[in-house]
Scaffold this motif. Sequence first.
Motif, PDB file in Angstrom:
ATOM      1  N   TRP A  84       0.987  -1.275  -0.127  1.00 48.32           N
ATOM      2  CA  TRP A  84       0.150   0.093   0.208  1.00 48.32           C
ATOM      3  C   TRP A  84       0.960   1.338  -0.127  1.00 48.32           C
ATOM      4  O   TRP A  84       2.000   1.417   0.621  1.00 48.32           O
TER       5      TRP A  84
ATOM      6  N   ALA B 153     -10.661   2.858  -8.644  1.00 46.48           N
ATOM      7  CA  ALA B 153      -8.945   3.368  -8.342  1.00 46.48           C
ATOM      8  C   ALA B 153      -8.021   2.793  -9.746  1.00 46.48           C
ATOM      9  O   ALA B 153      -7.323   3.674 -10.013  1.00 46.48           O
TER      10      ALA B 153
ATOM     11  N   LEU C 186      -2.630   5.432  -2.926  1.00 44.19           N
ATOM     12  CA  LEU C 186      -3.779   4.597  -2.522  1.00 44.19           C
ATOM     13  C   LEU C 186      -4.569   5.302  -1.603  1.00 44.19           C
ATOM     14  O   LEU C 186      -5.764   5.165  -1.498  1.00 44.19           O
TER      15      LEU C 186
ATOM     16  N   LEU D 104      -4.770   4.746 -11.740  1.00 50.43           N
ATOM     17  CA  LEU D 104      -3.605   4.497 -11.321  1.00 50.43           C
ATOM     18  C   LEU D 104      -2.514   4.350 -12.632  1.00 50.43           C
ATOM     19  O   LEU D 104      -3.039   4.057 -13.711  1.00 50.43           O
TER      20      LEU D 104
ATOM     21  N   SER E 170       0.828  -2.070  -4.894  1.00 44.37           N
ATOM     22  CA  SER E 170       0.572  -1.023  -4.866  1.00 44.37           C
ATOM     23  C   SER E 170      -0.253  -0.706  -6.311  1.00 44.37           C
ATOM     24  O   SER E 170      -0.819   0.304  -6.510  1.00 44.37           O
TER      25      SER E 170
ATOM     26  N   TRP F  48      -8.166   6.341  -1.854  1.00 43.66           N
ATOM     27  CA  TRP F  48      -9.236   5.928  -1.016  1.00 43.66           C
ATOM     28  C   TRP F  48      -9.957   7.250  -0.175  1.00 43.66           C
ATOM     29  O   TRP F  48     -11.393   7.282  -0.081  1.00 43.66           O
TER      30      TRP F  48
END
Length: 297
Positions: free
Chosen positions: A234, A293, A238, A297, A271, A242
């Motif tokens: 993580w 998400a 992230l 990324l 990740s 979130w």
Amino acid sequence: MSSRKSAADAEISNFCGVTGANPKVAKQYLDKHKRLDRAVDEYFMNGGTPLAASSNKAGPSTTKLNAIFDKYKDQDIQEDLIGIDGTMQFCEDIGLALDDVVLLAIATDLKSKKMGSWERQPWIDGWKVLGCVTVSVASPRLITRHRCDSLEGIRSVLPRIRAKLHSDPAYFKKVYNHTFDFGRNEGQRSLAMDSALPFWGLLIPAGLSGQALAHYVATEDGDEALPPPGETGWTPQLTDLWTEYMETKGGKGVSKDTWQMFLDFVRSMDSRLERFNALDTWPSTIDDFVEWAKERL
């Protein structure tokens, strides 16, 4: 060099990094406990001395802890409590900001049921259990025993609480789970989003800064294994995603199931969220977050 010796050397290195002890002392404690978290706990409880040199000292005074409680007790209510005003003054006197993550750890250890509220007996028992260790912030190797039945003593134990919160996964999880009930409004089953987001903002960076949220890979047997070389866990990115997702799409509150399982999610995800398996039993909030998400990324 065998893999077993490499693992032992890594544990010694981790112990020294958390405590500032030398490798010889680290090996003493690790040989006794076989677990880093327990070894670190006893090291601090022994005042940072080698095992052979440690000795029993008198614990904190109940009378003095009662006097500290009375100093900050709310005089305007009949209940035997330290309230919000007393909490603010107490934190000011020990040099602890109200938004310091260590306050969440103290609330857990002193069994505070809600923000800005401390009951007498858990207060006294909690400080006794927390121990009496003085850790020099300027020189972490200078560690001496001190009874935390004074403001000076309580102030001195804060670095140990912080180090444990950052480094101990089991203790971090205890504090994290307590925070849900601690921060929840009376009569509500969920944690209000405007409380959950700041709590995550305190807890997740703290866990990531040490080993408390160390990345692992779940095995078929449900155990935890080290990730493959080069795989990162993580990341702050992230955490930001979130936060953005929950602010815009998370609704007004967070259920206990989502709160608790998010911790496992953080520890087990890479990740890039490539380890996410939609067939696993994650809360729908987490399922939806991953889909959202991955596009960013």
